[in-house]
Design a protein around this motif. Sequence first.
Motif, PDB file in Angstrom:
ATOM      1  N   ALA A   1       0.829  -1.241   0.056  1.00  0.00           N
ATOM      2  CA  ALA A   1       0.015   0.019   0.049  1.00  0.00           C
ATOM      3  C   ALA A   1       0.814   1.302   0.077  1.00  0.00           C
ATOM      4  O   ALA A   1       1.757   1.273   0.656  1.00  0.00           O
ATOM      5  CB  ALA A   1      -0.996  -0.055   1.115  1.00  0.00           C
ATOM      6  N   PRO A   2       0.486   2.105  -0.854  1.00  0.00           N
ATOM      7  CA  PRO A   2       1.236   3.543  -0.747  1.00  0.00           C
ATOM      8  C   PRO A   2       0.740   4.395   0.393  1.00  0.00           C
ATOM      9  O   PRO A   2      -0.097   4.379   0.968  1.00  0.00           O
ATOM     10  CB  PRO A   2       0.882   4.151  -2.116  1.00  0.00           C
ATOM     11  CG  PRO A   2      -0.459   3.815  -2.473  1.00  0.00           C
ATOM     12  CD  PRO A   2      -0.516   2.250  -1.655  1.00  0.00           C
ATOM     13  N   TYR A   3       1.886   5.255   0.609  1.00  0.00           N
ATOM     14  CA  TYR A   3       1.289   6.298   1.672  1.00  0.00           C
ATOM     15  C   TYR A   3       2.284   7.507   1.706  1.00  0.00           C
ATOM     16  O   TYR A   3       3.531   7.484   0.922  1.00  0.00           O
ATOM     17  CB  TYR A   3       1.352   5.835   3.148  1.00  0.00           C
ATOM     18  CG  TYR A   3       2.871   5.470   3.586  1.00  0.00           C
ATOM     19  CD1 TYR A   3       3.688   6.072   4.311  1.00  0.00           C
ATOM     20  CD2 TYR A   3       3.270   3.976   3.262  1.00  0.00           C
ATOM     21  CE1 TYR A   3       5.087   5.791   4.703  1.00  0.00           C
ATOM     22  CE2 TYR A   3       4.665   3.567   3.596  1.00  0.00           C
ATOM     23  CZ  TYR A   3       5.324   4.379   4.380  1.00  0.00           C
ATOM     24  OH  TYR A   3       6.544   3.974   4.703  1.00  0.00           O
ATOM     25  N   GLY A   4       2.036   8.760   1.846  1.00  0.00           N
ATOM     26  CA  GLY A   4       2.732   9.881   2.048  1.00  0.00           C
ATOM     27  C   GLY A   4       3.627   9.901   3.198  1.00  0.00           C
ATOM     28  O   GLY A   4       3.598   9.253   4.383  1.00  0.00           O
ATOM     29  N   PRO A   5       4.767  10.874   3.224  1.00  0.00           N
ATOM     30  CA  PRO A   5       4.907  11.939   2.141  1.00  0.00           C
ATOM     31  C   PRO A   5       5.564  11.328   0.903  1.00  0.00           C
ATOM     32  O   PRO A   5       6.226  10.453   1.182  1.00  0.00           O
ATOM     33  CB  PRO A   5       5.535  12.893   2.864  1.00  0.00           C
ATOM     34  CG  PRO A   5       6.641  12.054   3.703  1.00  0.00           C
ATOM     35  CD  PRO A   5       5.800  11.186   4.255  1.00  0.00           C
ATOM     36  N   PRO A   6       5.406  12.118  -0.125  1.00  0.00           N
ATOM     37  CA  PRO A   6       6.085  11.901  -1.494  1.00  0.00           C
ATOM     38  C   PRO A   6       7.510  11.816  -1.138  1.00  0.00           C
ATOM     39  O   PRO A   6       8.138  13.008  -0.563  1.00  0.00           O
ATOM     40  CB  PRO A   6       5.462  12.578  -2.529  1.00  0.00           C
ATOM     41  CG  PRO A   6       4.202  13.177  -2.054  1.00  0.00           C
ATOM     42  CD  PRO A   6       4.474  13.094  -0.609  1.00  0.00           C
ATOM     43  N   VAL A   7       8.640  10.838  -1.572  1.00  0.00           N
ATOM     44  CA  VAL A   7       9.831  10.980  -1.489  1.00  0.00           C
ATOM     45  C   VAL A   7      10.392  11.089  -3.191  1.00  0.00           C
ATOM     46  O   VAL A   7       9.950  10.169  -3.794  1.00  0.00           O
ATOM     47  CB  VAL A   7      10.401  10.022  -0.884  1.00  0.00           C
ATOM     48  CG1 VAL A   7      12.065   9.965  -1.068  1.00  0.00           C
ATOM     49  CG2 VAL A   7      10.094   9.881   0.543  1.00  0.00           C
ATOM     50  N   GLN A   8      11.012  12.197  -3.364  1.00  0.00           N
ATOM     51  CA  GLN A   8      11.544  12.526  -4.788  1.00  0.00           C
ATOM     52  C   GLN A   8      10.266  12.253  -5.849  1.00  0.00           C
ATOM     53  O   GLN A   8      10.367  11.538  -6.749  1.00  0.00           O
ATOM     54  CB  GLN A   8      12.477  11.601  -5.066  1.00  0.00           C
ATOM     55  CG  GLN A   8      13.810  11.664  -4.274  1.00  0.00           C
ATOM     56  CD  GLN A   8      14.694  10.939  -4.545  1.00  0.00           C
ATOM     57  OE1 GLN A   8      14.849   9.856  -5.172  1.00  0.00           O
ATOM     58  NE2 GLN A   8      16.286  11.328  -4.201  1.00  0.00           N
ATOM     59  N   GLY A   9       9.114  12.752  -5.391  1.00  0.00           N
ATOM     60  CA  GLY A   9       8.066  12.798  -6.479  1.00  0.00           C
ATOM     61  C   GLY A   9       7.169  11.427  -6.228  1.00  0.00           C
ATOM     62  O   GLY A   9       5.998  11.500  -6.897  1.00  0.00           O
ATOM     63  N   LYS A  10       7.666  10.734  -5.637  1.00  0.00           N
ATOM     64  CA  LYS A  10       6.819   9.166  -5.517  1.00  0.00           C
ATOM     65  C   LYS A  10       6.363   8.800  -3.916  1.00  0.00           C
ATOM     66  O   LYS A  10       7.102   9.044  -3.138  1.00  0.00           O
ATOM     67  CB  LYS A  10       7.793   7.902  -5.992  1.00  0.00           C
ATOM     68  CG  LYS A  10       8.135   7.964  -7.533  1.00  0.00           C
ATOM     69  CD  LYS A  10       9.009   7.023  -7.804  1.00  0.00           C
ATOM     70  CE  LYS A  10       8.229   5.625  -7.731  1.00  0.00           C
ATOM     71  NZ  LYS A  10       9.322   4.517  -8.235  1.00  0.00           N
ATOM     72  N   LEU A  11       5.304   8.394  -3.883  1.00  0.00           N
ATOM     73  CA  LEU A  11       4.797   7.746  -2.774  1.00  0.00           C
ATOM     74  C   LEU A  11       5.552   6.517  -2.181  1.00  0.00           C
ATOM     75  O   LEU A  11       6.099   5.804  -2.988  1.00  0.00           O
ATOM     76  CB  LEU A  11       3.432   7.251  -2.506  1.00  0.00           C
ATOM     77  CG  LEU A  11       2.362   8.730  -2.845  1.00  0.00           C
ATOM     78  CD1 LEU A  11       0.965   7.945  -2.913  1.00  0.00           C
ATOM     79  CD2 LEU A  11       2.646   9.795  -1.878  1.00  0.00           C
ATOM     80  N   GLN A  12       5.928   6.633  -0.915  1.00  0.00           N
ATOM     81  CA  GLN A  12       6.531   5.144  -0.313  1.00  0.00           C
ATOM     82  C   GLN A  12       5.328   4.108  -0.355  1.00  0.00           C
ATOM     83  O   GLN A  12       4.321   4.448  -0.558  1.00  0.00           O
ATOM     84  CB  GLN A  12       6.991   5.623   1.290  1.00  0.00           C
ATOM     85  CG  GLN A  12       7.889   6.769   1.365  1.00  0.00           C
ATOM     86  CD  GLN A  12       8.165   7.139   2.729  1.00  0.00           C
ATOM     87  OE1 GLN A  12       8.914   6.501   3.267  1.00  0.00           O
ATOM     88  NE2 GLN A  12       7.562   8.405   2.931  1.00  0.00           N
ATOM     89  N   HIS A  13       5.858   3.036  -0.192  1.00  0.00           N
ATOM     90  CA  HIS A  13       5.016   1.807   0.015  1.00  0.00           C
ATOM     91  C   HIS A  13       5.253   0.951   1.275  1.00  0.00           C
ATOM     92  O   HIS A  13       6.448   0.608   1.571  1.00  0.00           O
ATOM     93  CB  HIS A  13       4.881   1.022  -1.440  1.00  0.00           C
ATOM     94  CG  HIS A  13       6.051   0.492  -1.730  1.00  0.00           C
ATOM     95  ND1 HIS A  13       6.942   1.025  -2.424  1.00  0.00           N
ATOM     96  CD2 HIS A  13       6.549  -0.767  -1.324  1.00  0.00           C
ATOM     97  CE1 HIS A  13       8.025   0.265  -2.729  1.00  0.00           C
ATOM     98  NE2 HIS A  13       7.569  -0.836  -2.113  1.00  0.00           N
ATOM     99  N   ALA A  14       4.289   0.334   1.686  1.00  0.00           N
ATOM    100  CA  ALA A  14       4.772  -0.642   2.621  1.00  0.00           C
ATOM    101  C   ALA A  14       5.147  -2.161   2.113  1.00  0.00           C
ATOM    102  O   ALA A  14       4.880  -2.490   0.792  1.00  0.00           O
ATOM    103  CB  ALA A  14       3.403  -1.181   3.620  1.00  0.00           C
ATOM    104  N   THR A  15       5.682  -2.897   2.908  1.00  0.00           N
ATOM    105  CA  THR A  15       6.209  -4.215   2.448  1.00  0.00           C
ATOM    106  C   THR A  15       5.042  -5.074   2.312  1.00  0.00           C
ATOM    107  O   THR A  15       5.085  -5.845   1.320  1.00  0.00           O
ATOM    108  CB  THR A  15       7.213  -4.799   3.597  1.00  0.00           C
ATOM    109  OG1 THR A  15       6.557  -5.058   4.839  1.00  0.00           O
ATOM    110  CG2 THR A  15       8.419  -4.217   3.579  1.00  0.00           C
TER     111      THR A  15
END
Length: 840
Positions: free
Chosen positions: A445-459
């Motif tokens: 699942a994605p979540y904020g904040p964006p890092v370098q324009g991309k959302l992070q995500h869970a394993t």
Amino acid sequence: MPRRVIEPDKPTEPPYGAQYRLIGKNYVTADLYAKVTGKAKYAEDYRAAGMLFCKLLLSPLPHARIKRIEAREARAMPGVKAILTADDLPAPADSLTDNGTVIKASRWGERGLTMEPLYQGEPILAVAAVDELTAAAAIETIRVDFEPLPFVIDPLDTLRPGGPNPRTDGNVWVQPWPQGPPQPQVAALKWTEADFAEYKEGRLPMGQAPDAWSYGDLDAGFKNAALVLDETFVTPDTSHQTLETRSAMAYWQNGKVYVHTGTQSTYQTLPVLARWLHMDASSVVLISAYTGGGFGSKVTGGVSMIIPALLAKKANAPVMMRISREEETFIGRARPGFQGRMKVGFSREGRITALDMFVISDNGPYDAQGDAPTSGRMVSLLYQPQAMRWRGVTVLTNTPPRSAQSSPGGMQGIAIIEPIIAKAARQLGVDQVAIRRLNCPEGKAPYGPPVQGKLQHATSAFLKAALDHGAEQFKWQERVARKPKRIGSKVRGVGVSLSCYVGGTIGFDGLLVMKPDGRIAFQSGIGNLGTESVIDVHRVGAEMLGVPWEKCDIVWGDTSKNVPFTCVSGGSQTTHAMTRAAHAVAMAARQRLQEIAAKSLGGSPEDYEVANERVFRKEDGGAGMTLAQAAERAMQLGGIYDGHEAPNDVNTFTKASVAALAGQGLVVAARDNYPRDGVTHSYVASFAEVEVDVETGTYQIVDFLAYADVGTVIHPAALGGQILGRSTLGIGHAIGQKWVFDPHYGIMVSTRFYHNKPPTILDVPVNMQWAALDIPDPETPVGARGIGEPPVGGGCASILNALSDALGDEIFRRAPVNLDTILTSLEAGRPMQHPLMAHI
């Protein structure tokens, strides 16, 4: 007449770890007997010849400058051996990361003693004497001249135009965002009168925020929403209230200082203590075999532990510093309270289309806490809004110092948004479980904040399965359909909440010694704070090596016993991080055993298998050697086999421990180099039922269930204890725990344990329930994730939601919910507590 004997039901072994011998199975931990018989020694239990006792002189004012200390009478008293002031403390020191990066010392950091107290109860000086009565009597003779300075108790007061500053150089922390300073720094921030226009209506003002991020089209999300709610909510500041206060004893011997104290992280406390004392870590020994709770307040101990160490050096005698419960309330840390506001848009089905989140975090006077930014990340992951903006202000106040408390930021964010979701479900006519299932995370699942324009995500995330299983076990639909809700003056309500938090880190070391007698010693740098992870994680190593648990020893609680580089025991990191390290060192040990067999018996290492306490040829299972014989052979081979050489990629501290263990058998160290795609989180679905007496305002928690998604279950009994224990911590925030201050004098009035009492056995249901999915996380070798933080937010919010189900949505706008809140709000038909003021 013969006495009737009732045979207790035999507990059913939870169905976990079907494919394992040790993982997922209950067992008796090596420290249990000592704990239940009183043989476990905590910091206050130690004694040394000639030991002195120290007492602290605390500031009576919330903010002042000390002009003069007159201590001549105290120094002349018989039995007084030394007095320590801020002038005796080492200057703040820079720190060095493992990759060689220098982190400059913060001039705003806490030092242990001060000449400018920033909160009532801050230590000013310490006296060491032959006993505590003499030390206390000496303190009574010391005269301190204070120059009172402006103080701030409520974060909003300092943000007002012309409001006082809690520190002479500012009132907010500015975080190191890309456009900000290289390290957090204190700055001055004042809002305008226009910013405060909504304050009178009970809505949180939203002025300039130093920290912010966003993703998605927020305006479109609100425009397309079928329902938009804009709510303000206040969460409490709560002391950690560990049963063991942060007492410490120290002495010096042969140029080394030995410190006995409670800490969550045995290894990780060592470099911190050395830095505070301006010493090399090799000259500091930390002893902490047992710690009476931490909950984040003792992640790496506390700066106060340098006080007995420096006094011991000054007096040339061991010094014990016993911290009272009232002193612990001042210096023992607390969770930052939030003043928060959320505007949330929902589709007709209940999907969150837009979320605008604004929080003010009460940071206390010292180091910047991460609760505010973390709250945005957890809300973003847990509820998956299609568009989101987060803004936060971390405000300094003249109240006791804060630190991470279980689910820091996550608990507060969940407590703010969950009542909004519950209210939306009622207005939309959507089931409470269904609306959460629609919004909860799944997979990577994605979540904020964006890092370098991309959302992070869970394993990974399997929360929907936990929610479904939990609803079934709790009989959610049956409870919702039960009529009538009210019988006489008693009304029942049910609530459900989601919760999550970070579940682990990576990159730490494992270390073991396989000895000539066939036993294996697992070296553990984890703190023994009650979670049992100090021992549990090493079951993975024994499992991978096929060694009976009865032949394993865990070495813990003393940095002189050669422990490895280990993660901080906080933020639910330990189970995940250190099962990975345990797996890595066990696999490295298997490889070494195979190499030893090949060198001794011929062939290649790949020809050999390790099982049943032997290393033997795969073909016929015959030619081989016992693990004991392999350990003896390792000592003959030397080098990488017996610890005279260490792997290049392990931490320098681990290398020193390997060298110290050399020659004792097969000595193996390994770093966790396993890959990981995403950031590890764990999740809980919490369910609660309450019964409220609307004539008295009192209420009881009738039933509670927490269903967890924590990856592979390592130790069911310990997991259950963590799930229910941390749920109870969260429940405390809903039913009663809070700080209360006199705003005129800036003085805390909730200084005693019973003023800020955590829940007891009388506050929780008789039959609290827990369960776990036992689905492995795909991004870690064993599949295990941490569990310490995730249940907390669900424990709090499920109770709040059950109360609003019983009483309606216009009763409370802050936690905790007390009987006076219920009675006055029911009578008035609207929330009657002040909607924004802190510490009431």
